[in-house]
Design a protein around this motif. Structure first.
Motif, PDB file in Angstrom:
ATOM      1  N   LYS A 173       5.572  -0.622   3.364  1.00  0.00           N
ATOM      2  CA  LYS A 173       4.317  -0.639   2.475  1.00  0.00           C
ATOM      3  C   LYS A 173       3.783  -2.019   2.240  1.00  0.00           C
ATOM      4  O   LYS A 173       2.722  -2.179   2.096  1.00  0.00           O
ATOM      5  CB  LYS A 173       4.871  -0.194   1.099  1.00  0.00           C
ATOM      6  CG  LYS A 173       5.321   1.184   0.778  1.00  0.00           C
ATOM      7  CD  LYS A 173       5.805   1.519  -0.474  1.00  0.00           C
ATOM      8  CE  LYS A 173       6.804   0.608  -0.873  1.00  0.00           C
ATOM      9  NZ  LYS A 173       7.272   1.382  -2.087  1.00  0.00           N
ATOM     10  N   SER A 201       0.827  -1.109  -0.018  1.00  0.00           N
ATOM     11  CA  SER A 201      -0.164   0.178   0.098  1.00  0.00           C
ATOM     12  C   SER A 201       0.746   1.202  -0.039  1.00  0.00           C
ATOM     13  O   SER A 201       1.656   1.341   1.059  1.00  0.00           O
ATOM     14  CB  SER A 201      -0.858  -0.016   1.175  1.00  0.00           C
ATOM     15  OG  SER A 201      -1.746   1.097   1.240  1.00  0.00           O
ATOM     16  N   SER A 202       0.669   2.046  -0.956  1.00  0.00           N
ATOM     17  CA  SER A 202       1.871   3.186  -1.116  1.00  0.00           C
ATOM     18  C   SER A 202       1.468   4.382  -0.405  1.00  0.00           C
ATOM     19  O   SER A 202       2.344   5.200  -0.400  1.00  0.00           O
ATOM     20  CB  SER A 202       1.890   3.457  -2.735  1.00  0.00           C
ATOM     21  OG  SER A 202       0.839   3.882  -3.027  1.00  0.00           O
ATOM     22  N   HIS A 203       0.271   4.621   0.182  1.00  0.00           N
ATOM     23  CA  HIS A 203      -0.131   5.558   0.844  1.00  0.00           C
ATOM     24  C   HIS A 203      -0.356   5.742   2.452  1.00  0.00           C
ATOM     25  O   HIS A 203      -0.988   6.176   3.018  1.00  0.00           O
ATOM     26  CB  HIS A 203      -1.257   6.324   0.183  1.00  0.00           C
ATOM     27  CG  HIS A 203      -0.876   6.638  -1.305  1.00  0.00           C
ATOM     28  ND1 HIS A 203      -0.105   7.585  -1.757  1.00  0.00           N
ATOM     29  CD2 HIS A 203      -1.608   6.100  -2.451  1.00  0.00           C
ATOM     30  CE1 HIS A 203      -0.124   7.645  -3.036  1.00  0.00           C
ATOM     31  NE2 HIS A 203      -1.046   6.947  -3.526  1.00  0.00           N
ATOM     32  N   ASN A 204       0.368   4.442   2.954  1.00  0.00           N
ATOM     33  CA  ASN A 204       0.220   4.310   4.289  1.00  0.00           C
ATOM     34  C   ASN A 204      -1.031   4.108   4.450  1.00  0.00           C
ATOM     35  O   ASN A 204      -1.655   4.694   5.653  1.00  0.00           O
ATOM     36  CB  ASN A 204       0.796   5.541   5.159  1.00  0.00           C
ATOM     37  CG  ASN A 204       1.164   5.107   6.718  1.00  0.00           C
ATOM     38  OD1 ASN A 204       1.211   4.118   6.853  1.00  0.00           O
ATOM     39  ND2 ASN A 204       1.400   6.105   7.371  1.00  0.00           N
ATOM     40  N   SER A 205      -2.021   3.323   3.866  1.00  0.00           N
ATOM     41  CA  SER A 205      -3.087   2.929   3.933  1.00  0.00           C
ATOM     42  C   SER A 205      -3.530   1.512   3.844  1.00  0.00           C
ATOM     43  O   SER A 205      -2.540   0.760   4.018  1.00  0.00           O
ATOM     44  CB  SER A 205      -4.353   3.940   2.909  1.00  0.00           C
ATOM     45  OG  SER A 205      -4.073   3.131   1.877  1.00  0.00           O
TER      46      SER A 205
END
Ligand SMILES: [Zn+2]
Length: 124
Positions: free
Chosen positions: A66, A32-36
């Motif tokens: 990630k 997950s690239s956006h810390n989500s």
């Protein structure tokens, strides 16, 4: 975990990679690239592709915040995790995808690290 969110683009990439690797098994990590919690990245480790049930060994994986789990293909139509899969799931994060032959998006299933199936929410 009841469900996992994943982008449609990544679902399609998983299927494409699985058919490109056929008849061998495709293995990759997912991230997950956006810390989500939205899975939107394949983190391919080239050394793990190849023979059937060649799996990622956890000591070869660089720590990467990630990483959320894994994806691998089953060259057969069987889409249940094997005992080997379950052992790997426990080492490799929270969510694990299996895509089985013939590698269409509706052949993708997701499991938690204990092997319980979780629903897939495809996000555009
Ligand atoms: Zn497997």
């Amino acid at each position: 975990m009841q469900s996992v969110k994943v982008t449609c683009a990544i679902l399609e990439d998983m299927c494409q990679a699985a058919s490109n690797t056929f008849p061998h098994e495709f293995v990759s990590l997912v991230g997950s690239s956006h810390n989500s919690d939205l899975i939107d990245e394949l983190i391919v480790i080239p050394a793990v592709q190849g023979e059937s049930h060649a799996w990622v060994y956890s000591n070869t994986i660089p720590f990467d915040p990630k990483i959320r789990g894994s994806i691998h293909s089953h060259p057969s139509a069987n889409n249940f995790p094997s005992q080997t899969d379950l052992e790997s799931f426990r080492k490799l994060g929270m969510v694990h995808f299996i895509v089985s032959h013939p590698f269409s998006v509706d052949r993708v299933r997701a499991f938690d690290f204990e092997g319980n199936e979780v629903a897939i929410q495809a996000i555009d």
